[in-house]
Design a protein around this motif. Structure first.
Motif, PDB file in Angstrom:
ATOM      1  N   ASN A  90       0.790  -1.178   0.071  1.00  0.00           N
ATOM      2  CA  ASN A  90       0.061   0.147  -0.042  1.00  0.00           C
ATOM      3  C   ASN A  90       0.778   1.390  -0.028  1.00  0.00           C
ATOM      4  O   ASN A  90       1.440   1.772   1.031  1.00  0.00           O
ATOM      5  N   TYR A  91       1.210   1.830  -0.968  1.00  0.00           N
ATOM      6  CA  TYR A  91       2.067   2.745  -1.176  1.00  0.00           C
ATOM      7  C   TYR A  91       1.619   4.273  -1.437  1.00  0.00           C
ATOM      8  O   TYR A  91       0.468   4.678  -1.583  1.00  0.00           O
ATOM      9  N   LEU A  92       2.638   5.100  -1.128  1.00  0.00           N
ATOM     10  CA  LEU A  92       2.256   6.689  -1.254  1.00  0.00           C
ATOM     11  C   LEU A  92       3.375   7.129  -2.167  1.00  0.00           C
ATOM     12  O   LEU A  92       4.510   6.837  -1.852  1.00  0.00           O
ATOM     13  N   ALA A  93       3.212   7.893  -2.953  1.00  0.00           N
ATOM     14  CA  ALA A  93       4.326   8.572  -3.962  1.00  0.00           C
ATOM     15  C   ALA A  93       3.822   9.791  -4.339  1.00  0.00           C
ATOM     16  O   ALA A  93       2.796  10.453  -4.254  1.00  0.00           O
ATOM     17  N   PHE A  94       5.056  10.484  -4.648  1.00  0.00           N
ATOM     18  CA  PHE A  94       5.060  12.034  -5.038  1.00  0.00           C
ATOM     19  C   PHE A  94       5.879  12.124  -6.183  1.00  0.00           C
ATOM     20  O   PHE A  94       7.149  11.690  -6.242  1.00  0.00           O
ATOM     21  N   ASN A  95       5.445  13.088  -7.263  1.00  0.00           N
ATOM     22  CA  ASN A  95       6.428  13.355  -8.266  1.00  0.00           C
ATOM     23  C   ASN A  95       6.162  14.809  -8.827  1.00  0.00           C
ATOM     24  O   ASN A  95       5.037  15.225  -8.544  1.00  0.00           O
ATOM     25  N   ILE A  96       6.870  15.212  -9.331  1.00  0.00           N
ATOM     26  CA  ILE A  96       6.979  16.336 -10.298  1.00  0.00           C
ATOM     27  C   ILE A  96       7.084  16.265 -11.742  1.00  0.00           C
ATOM     28  O   ILE A  96       8.072  15.169 -12.117  1.00  0.00           O
ATOM     29  N   HIS A  97       6.152  16.450 -12.501  1.00  0.00           N
ATOM     30  CA  HIS A  97       6.311  16.060 -14.006  1.00  0.00           C
ATOM     31  C   HIS A  97       5.805  17.087 -14.801  1.00  0.00           C
ATOM     32  O   HIS A  97       5.107  18.142 -14.642  1.00  0.00           O
ATOM     33  N   GLY A  98       6.322  17.154 -16.265  1.00  0.00           N
ATOM     34  CA  GLY A  98       5.706  18.215 -17.213  1.00  0.00           C
ATOM     35  C   GLY A  98       5.275  17.124 -18.432  1.00  0.00           C
ATOM     36  O   GLY A  98       5.834  16.199 -18.585  1.00  0.00           O
ATOM     37  N   ASP A  99       4.080  17.621 -19.129  1.00  0.00           N
ATOM     38  CA  ASP A  99       3.542  16.974 -20.010  1.00  0.00           C
ATOM     39  C   ASP A  99       3.815  17.859 -21.189  1.00  0.00           C
ATOM     40  O   ASP A  99       3.033  18.971 -21.394  1.00  0.00           O
ATOM     41  N   LEU A 100       4.294  17.199 -22.484  1.00  0.00           N
ATOM     42  CA  LEU A 100       4.449  18.232 -23.703  1.00  0.00           C
ATOM     43  C   LEU A 100       3.413  17.644 -24.793  1.00  0.00           C
ATOM     44  O   LEU A 100       3.424  16.609 -25.206  1.00  0.00           O
ATOM     45  N   GLN A 101       2.615  18.627 -24.690  1.00  0.00           N
ATOM     46  CA  GLN A 101       1.322  18.161 -25.883  1.00  0.00           C
ATOM     47  C   GLN A 101       1.728  18.580 -27.222  1.00  0.00           C
ATOM     48  O   GLN A 101       2.475  19.369 -27.591  1.00  0.00           O
ATOM     49  N   TYR A 108      -1.524  23.506 -35.834  1.00  0.00           N
ATOM     50  CA  TYR A 108      -2.399  22.601 -36.115  1.00  0.00           C
ATOM     51  C   TYR A 108      -3.620  23.703 -36.527  1.00  0.00           C
ATOM     52  O   TYR A 108      -4.756  23.044 -37.140  1.00  0.00           O
ATOM     53  N   GLU A 109      -3.560  25.022 -36.619  1.00  0.00           N
ATOM     54  CA  GLU A 109      -4.524  25.814 -36.986  1.00  0.00           C
ATOM     55  C   GLU A 109      -5.070  25.441 -38.441  1.00  0.00           C
ATOM     56  O   GLU A 109      -4.447  25.595 -39.489  1.00  0.00           O
ATOM     57  N   GLY A 110      -6.168  25.159 -38.791  1.00  0.00           N
ATOM     58  CA  GLY A 110      -6.819  25.044 -40.184  1.00  0.00           C
ATOM     59  C   GLY A 110      -6.699  23.710 -40.735  1.00  0.00           C
ATOM     60  O   GLY A 110      -7.069  23.322 -41.772  1.00  0.00           O
ATOM     61  N   ASP A 111      -5.918  22.959 -39.809  1.00  0.00           N
ATOM     62  CA  ASP A 111      -5.748  21.320 -40.217  1.00  0.00           C
ATOM     63  C   ASP A 111      -6.614  20.348 -39.365  1.00  0.00           C
ATOM     64  O   ASP A 111      -6.601  20.247 -38.162  1.00  0.00           O
ATOM     65  N   PHE A 112      -7.645  19.962 -39.977  1.00  0.00           N
ATOM     66  CA  PHE A 112      -8.676  19.132 -39.323  1.00  0.00           C
ATOM     67  C   PHE A 112      -8.046  18.106 -38.402  1.00  0.00           C
ATOM     68  O   PHE A 112      -8.517  17.749 -37.327  1.00  0.00           O
ATOM     69  N   PHE A 113      -7.240  17.270 -38.939  1.00  0.00           N
ATOM     70  CA  PHE A 113      -6.547  16.072 -38.385  1.00  0.00           C
ATOM     71  C   PHE A 113      -5.571  16.679 -36.938  1.00  0.00           C
ATOM     72  O   PHE A 113      -5.780  15.983 -36.001  1.00  0.00           O
ATOM     73  N   MET A 114      -4.818  17.721 -37.369  1.00  0.00           N
ATOM     74  CA  MET A 114      -3.979  17.860 -36.214  1.00  0.00           C
ATOM     75  C   MET A 114      -4.850  18.888 -35.171  1.00  0.00           C
ATOM     76  O   MET A 114      -4.310  18.625 -33.897  1.00  0.00           O
ATOM     77  N   GLU A 115      -5.969  19.338 -35.554  1.00  0.00           N
ATOM     78  CA  GLU A 115      -6.588  20.073 -34.476  1.00  0.00           C
ATOM     79  C   GLU A 115      -7.319  18.869 -33.514  1.00  0.00           C
ATOM     80  O   GLU A 115      -7.417  19.324 -32.131  1.00  0.00           O
ATOM     81  N   ARG A 116      -7.159  17.730 -33.951  1.00  0.00           N
ATOM     82  CA  ARG A 116      -7.919  16.771 -32.949  1.00  0.00           C
ATOM     83  C   ARG A 116      -6.910  15.833 -32.285  1.00  0.00           C
ATOM     84  O   ARG A 116      -7.160  15.343 -31.460  1.00  0.00           O
TER      85      ARG A 116
END
Length: 234
Positions: A90-101, A108-116
């Protein structure tokens, strides 16, 4: 001539103002999902995890988070495991992370596929996991004098590698006020604390350090100061 110059300046200002899109700089969230360990025992169980996090949104597509996790890892079986070993952590964890979308690095502007696809992301982090073994076989079934090495309580470094998709929900001003995240996280620990066993490789097969995966769905609510972004967010 002065009037024409003034009109041009006003048009430039209007276009520049229109090209700025707003988002909130901070967020708070939480989520729920499943976990599965990859440790020293052949059988790994699927269990549950919940998490809570605080965000700083560097941009709408590059959030940084401080995260706390509460969950369970277990594996083995007293009847079917070759050494009759099993554990519950039964664990407890902490972290700092970043997510590059994907939206941060693509046009992506004007590109139907990339906008999604702009909500797809990959992330990394660093943290620590506090292992608390609540149930385990410590003595060998066929040799009650042999004590399996390991600790019931330990702290291991944690490196989460994350893949997922963020679905943004917008308010009437086209600002993302909430987000829903679907995430796969593979957590590397570089230690032997997850299952409570630290046997030498000469005695039990042990090709790698303990790790575990988490598949989660979460929600994030954005708030705080408003910042501007150069691309359309919606």
């Amino acid at each position: 001539m002065k009037k024409i110059t003034l009109i041009i300046c006003l048009l430039v200002i209007c276009v520049a103002a229109k090209a700025q899109y707003n988002y909130a700089e901070f967020g708070v969230g939480g989520g729920y999902g499943t976990t599965k360990p990859y440790a020293d025992l052949k059988v790994s169980d699927t269990n549950k995890e919940m998490y809570f996090n605080l965000f700083y949104n560097y941009s709408p597509y590059l959030p940084f988070a401080f995260e706390m996790q509460l969950g369970r890892l277990s594996g083995g079986d007293n009847a079917t495991d070759p050494s009759h070993r099993y554990f519950i952590n039964n664990y407890l964890a902490f972290n700092i992370h970043g997510d590059l979308q994907l939206g941060e690095i693509t046009d992506y502007e004007g590109d139907f596929f990339m906008e999604r696809m702009k909500g797809l992301y990959m992330g990394f982090g660093i943290g620590a996991i506090f292992n608390s073994i609540s149930d385990i076989r410590r003595y060998a079934a066929n040799d009650p004098t042999y004590l399996f090495p390991g600790k019931d309580h330990s702290i291991n470094a944690l490196i989460p590698v994350r893949f997922g998709y963020e679905f943004k929900i917008y308010n009437s001003n086209d600002e993302p006020f909430a987000c829903i995240d679907f995430t796969y996280t593979h957590n590397f620990t570089f230690a032997e604390g997850l299952d409570g066993y630290a046997d030498p490789s000469s005695k039990f097969k042990n090709n790698s350090q303990d790790m575990f995966r988490a598949i989660t769905v979460g929600i994030k609510i954005n708030f705080g100061n408003t910042a501007t972004y150069i691309k359309s967010i919606r």
